[in-house]
Each structure stands twice: as C-alpha cells, then as structure tokens.
Design a protein around this motif. Structure first.
Motif, PDB file in Angstrom:
ATOM      1  N   GLN A   4       0.836  -1.200   0.000  1.00 52.63           N
ATOM      2  CA  GLN A   4       0.000   0.000   0.000  1.00 52.63           C
ATOM      3  C   GLN A   4       0.870   1.248   0.000  1.00 52.63           C
ATOM      4  OE1 GLN A   4      -2.560  -0.474   3.349  1.00 52.63           O
ATOM      5  NE2 GLN A   4      -3.993  -1.801   2.273  1.00 52.63           N
ATOM      6  N   LEU A   5       1.947   1.194   0.791  1.00 55.37           N
ATOM      7  CA  LEU A   5       2.863   2.334   0.878  1.00 55.37           C
ATOM      8  C   LEU A   5       3.512   2.603  -0.479  1.00 55.37           C
ATOM      9  CD1 LEU A   5       3.756   4.197   3.163  1.00 55.37           C
ATOM     10  CD2 LEU A   5       5.772   2.755   3.445  1.00 55.37           C
ATOM     11  N   TYR A  14      -3.647  12.672  -1.758  1.00 57.85           N
ATOM     12  CA  TYR A  14      -4.419  11.695  -0.979  1.00 57.85           C
ATOM     13  C   TYR A  14      -5.361  12.431  -0.033  1.00 57.85           C
ATOM     14  CZ  TYR A  14      -5.554   7.924   2.200  1.00 57.85           C
ATOM     15  OH  TYR A  14      -6.216   7.006   2.957  1.00 57.85           O
ATOM     16  N   TYR A  15      -6.640  12.023  -0.031  1.00 61.85           N
ATOM     17  CA  TYR A  15      -7.575  12.626   0.916  1.00 61.85           C
ATOM     18  C   TYR A  15      -8.640  11.606   1.320  1.00 61.85           C
ATOM     19  CZ  TYR A  15     -10.932  15.836   3.010  1.00 61.85           C
ATOM     20  OH  TYR A  15     -11.791  16.440   3.890  1.00 61.85           O
ATOM     21  N   ARG A  16      -8.742  11.314   2.598  1.00 58.17           N
ATOM     22  CA  ARG A  16      -9.779  10.436   3.156  1.00 58.17           C
ATOM     23  C   ARG A  16     -10.005   9.158   2.337  1.00 58.17           C
ATOM     24  NH1 ARG A  16     -13.898  13.063   6.585  1.00 58.17           N
ATOM     25  NH2 ARG A  16     -15.493  12.166   5.252  1.00 58.17           N
ATOM     26  N   GLY A  17      -8.921   8.430   2.065  1.00 54.76           N
ATOM     27  CA  GLY A  17      -9.055   7.113   1.440  1.00 54.76           C
ATOM     28  C   GLY A  17      -9.016   7.096  -0.078  1.00 54.76           C
ATOM     29  N   ALA A  41     -19.671  17.139   2.260  1.00 52.67           N
ATOM     30  CA  ALA A  41     -19.128  18.495   2.434  1.00 52.67           C
ATOM     31  C   ALA A  41     -17.600  18.477   2.517  1.00 52.67           C
ATOM     32  CB  ALA A  41     -19.711  19.130   3.694  1.00 52.67           C
ATOM     33  N   PHE A  42     -17.043  17.403   3.144  1.00 54.40           N
ATOM     34  CA  PHE A  42     -15.578  17.319   3.242  1.00 54.40           C
ATOM     35  C   PHE A  42     -14.955  17.269   1.841  1.00 54.40           C
ATOM     36  CE2 PHE A  42     -17.049  15.325   7.214  1.00 54.40           C
ATOM     37  CZ  PHE A  42     -16.381  16.119   8.135  1.00 54.40           C
ATOM     38  N   GLU A  43     -15.506  16.372   1.017  1.00 54.76           N
ATOM     39  CA  GLU A  43     -14.952  16.189  -0.316  1.00 54.76           C
ATOM     40  C   GLU A  43     -15.178  17.445  -1.165  1.00 54.76           C
ATOM     41  OE1 GLU A  43     -16.460  12.729  -2.304  1.00 54.76           O
ATOM     42  OE2 GLU A  43     -14.558  12.382  -3.345  1.00 54.76           O
ATOM     43  N   ASN A  44     -16.337  18.098  -0.950  1.00 55.23           N
ATOM     44  CA  ASN A  44     -16.622  19.353  -1.654  1.00 55.23           C
ATOM     45  C   ASN A  44     -15.569  20.401  -1.314  1.00 55.23           C
ATOM     46  OD1 ASN A  44     -18.221  21.293  -3.182  1.00 55.23           O
ATOM     47  ND2 ASN A  44     -18.773  22.154  -1.186  1.00 55.23           N
ATOM     48  N   ASN A  45     -15.267  20.525  -0.017  1.00 51.63           N
ATOM     49  CA  ASN A  45     -14.260  21.513   0.399  1.00 51.63           C
ATOM     50  C   ASN A  45     -12.874  21.144  -0.129  1.00 51.63           C
ATOM     51  OD1 ASN A  45     -15.956  23.267   1.693  1.00 51.63           O
ATOM     52  ND2 ASN A  45     -15.867  22.142   3.646  1.00 51.63           N
ATOM     53  N   PHE A  46     -12.594  19.854  -0.122  1.00 51.35           N
ATOM     54  CA  PHE A  46     -11.286  19.417  -0.626  1.00 51.35           C
ATOM     55  C   PHE A  46     -11.135  19.769  -2.114  1.00 51.35           C
ATOM     56  CE2 PHE A  46      -8.855  16.129  -2.884  1.00 51.35           C
ATOM     57  CZ  PHE A  46      -7.609  16.403  -2.346  1.00 51.35           C
TER      58      PHE A  46
END
Ligand SMILES: [Ca+2]
Ligand SMILES: [Ca+2]
Length: 210
Positions: free
Chosen positions: A87-88, A101-104, A136-141
C-alpha cells in the motif's frame, strides 16, 4: 605354623572387611536399619525426581504450544507488513505523479483544458474518473483546485447523476446560487465554479474547455 595360620586369619578378615565395605551394608540390626532408611531416602528422592520430570514435561509442552502460537503470530505480522508495504508503494507512486491523498482516495488536479468528455477520458485512461463529490468534506477538498474544473456530474433527463451511476442527493448538493440554470438550454454538465464558496457548482455546456 601358628604364625602362618594367624596371618591367614588376618588376611581373610581383611578380605571380609573389603567385601563388607563394597556391599555398603553391615548385616547387624543397626546397620540394617540405616540401610532401610537410606533406601527410603533414595525412594523419596526418586519420587521427587519423577514429579520434577513430570512438571518439566508439562512446562515443555506449554512452551512448545507458546512457540507455535508465536510462530503463527509472526507469520501473520509478516503478511500484514507486506500488505502495508505494498500500500505504501502505491501511495508513494501516486504522490510522485502529483496525486493528492484525501480520506481514502487519490485525486489528480489536471492543469490542461478540455471539454467534459475528453476530461473524463483523461481520467479513465488513468484508472480513475471525474470526481464524485459525496459530502461536504470532499466538496471543500475539491474547491482547493482554485480554478474552474469539471466534476463527474451530468444532466440525465430532469435529474443530475454522477459518473458512478448514482443520483445527485439534495443532502450533498453544492450548486452556486441560482444554479443550475441551464442557460441557453444547453448546460448539461457540472463544474466547480465559484471555488471560494461552499456552494460553488455551475452547470455548463459539455463542450466548454475547462
Ligand atoms: Ca467521492
Ligand atoms: Ca449555469
């Protein structure tokens, strides 16, 4: 002759003494008692030895079980480490190619301009797709792109759908005020538009180069 027989007697007495000391026991009652008590002591030692042997045997089996348990734990940890290392490696490879990378998930903010379909093809050629904004998290990202950019949203009859086939949910909908307005009756794709606002999406014609 007298002298001779005395020395014979003496010699045979000495011989008897040697035999006696070899046998370890004297055959008079008190030394017989000592002999019994030595035997009993030897028996007690033997029995204590036996119970130590049994106890060590039990410890040995318990240790063998522990060893086998530790071996299988070790194998599981090695397997886990290899999965994480894999994975790394993927993570490092994506980051080296400029993916964020953001939240998976990994995201790529392209700087080249193209219409909606060409943009989507660009994504699918890289094993990805235009972004599906789920919350909303993904929207802001995604607003961090800081420019007008296509998202994976398209008009389907009177509905809006994402490229993964799901319908746009009103709970995770971030249209700019008065959008979607279907201006000129030809706006059928979604884009990040007023990226400084939480409510930032616009509908635009698919052929626009974003
Ligand atoms: Ca998503
Ligand atoms: Ca519009």
């Amino acid at each position: 002759k007298h002298g001779h027989s005395f020395s014979d007697l003496n010699a045979s007495h000495k011989k008897l003494l040697v035999q006696q000391s070899r046998s370890g026991c004297n055959c008079n009652p008190s030394s017989l008692q000592a002999c019994y008590s030595q035997r009993n002591l030897a028996n007690r030692r033997l029995s204590s030895c036996n119970s130590q042997v049994r106890s060590l045997g039990a410890q040995r089996s318990s240790l063998l079980r522990q060893v086998s348990g530790l071996r299988s734990q070790y194998a599981a940890v090695v397997k886990q480490r290899d999965v994480l290392q894999g994975q790394l490696n993927v993570f490092v490879r994506y980051q080296n190619y400029g993916w964020k990378y953001y939240r998976g998930s990994f995201y790529y903010f392209s700087t080249s301009k193209a219409n909606w379909q060409a943009s989507r093809n660009y994504c699918t050629a890289r094993g990805a797709d235009l972004v599906v904004i789920n919350d909303a998290f993904e929207n802001n990202f995604t607003r961090e792109v800081k420019r007008i950019a296509w998202i994976g949203l398209y008009r389907s009859g009177s509905n809006w759908r994402w490229v993964d086939g799901s319908y746009l949910s009103s709970r995770a909908s971030y249209w700019a005020p008065k959008e979607p307005n279907n201006s000129g009756n030809r706006e059928d794709r979604g884009e990040i538009w007023l990226y400084n606002n939480i409510e930032n999406w616009n509908d635009a014609p698919w052929a626009d180069a974003n």
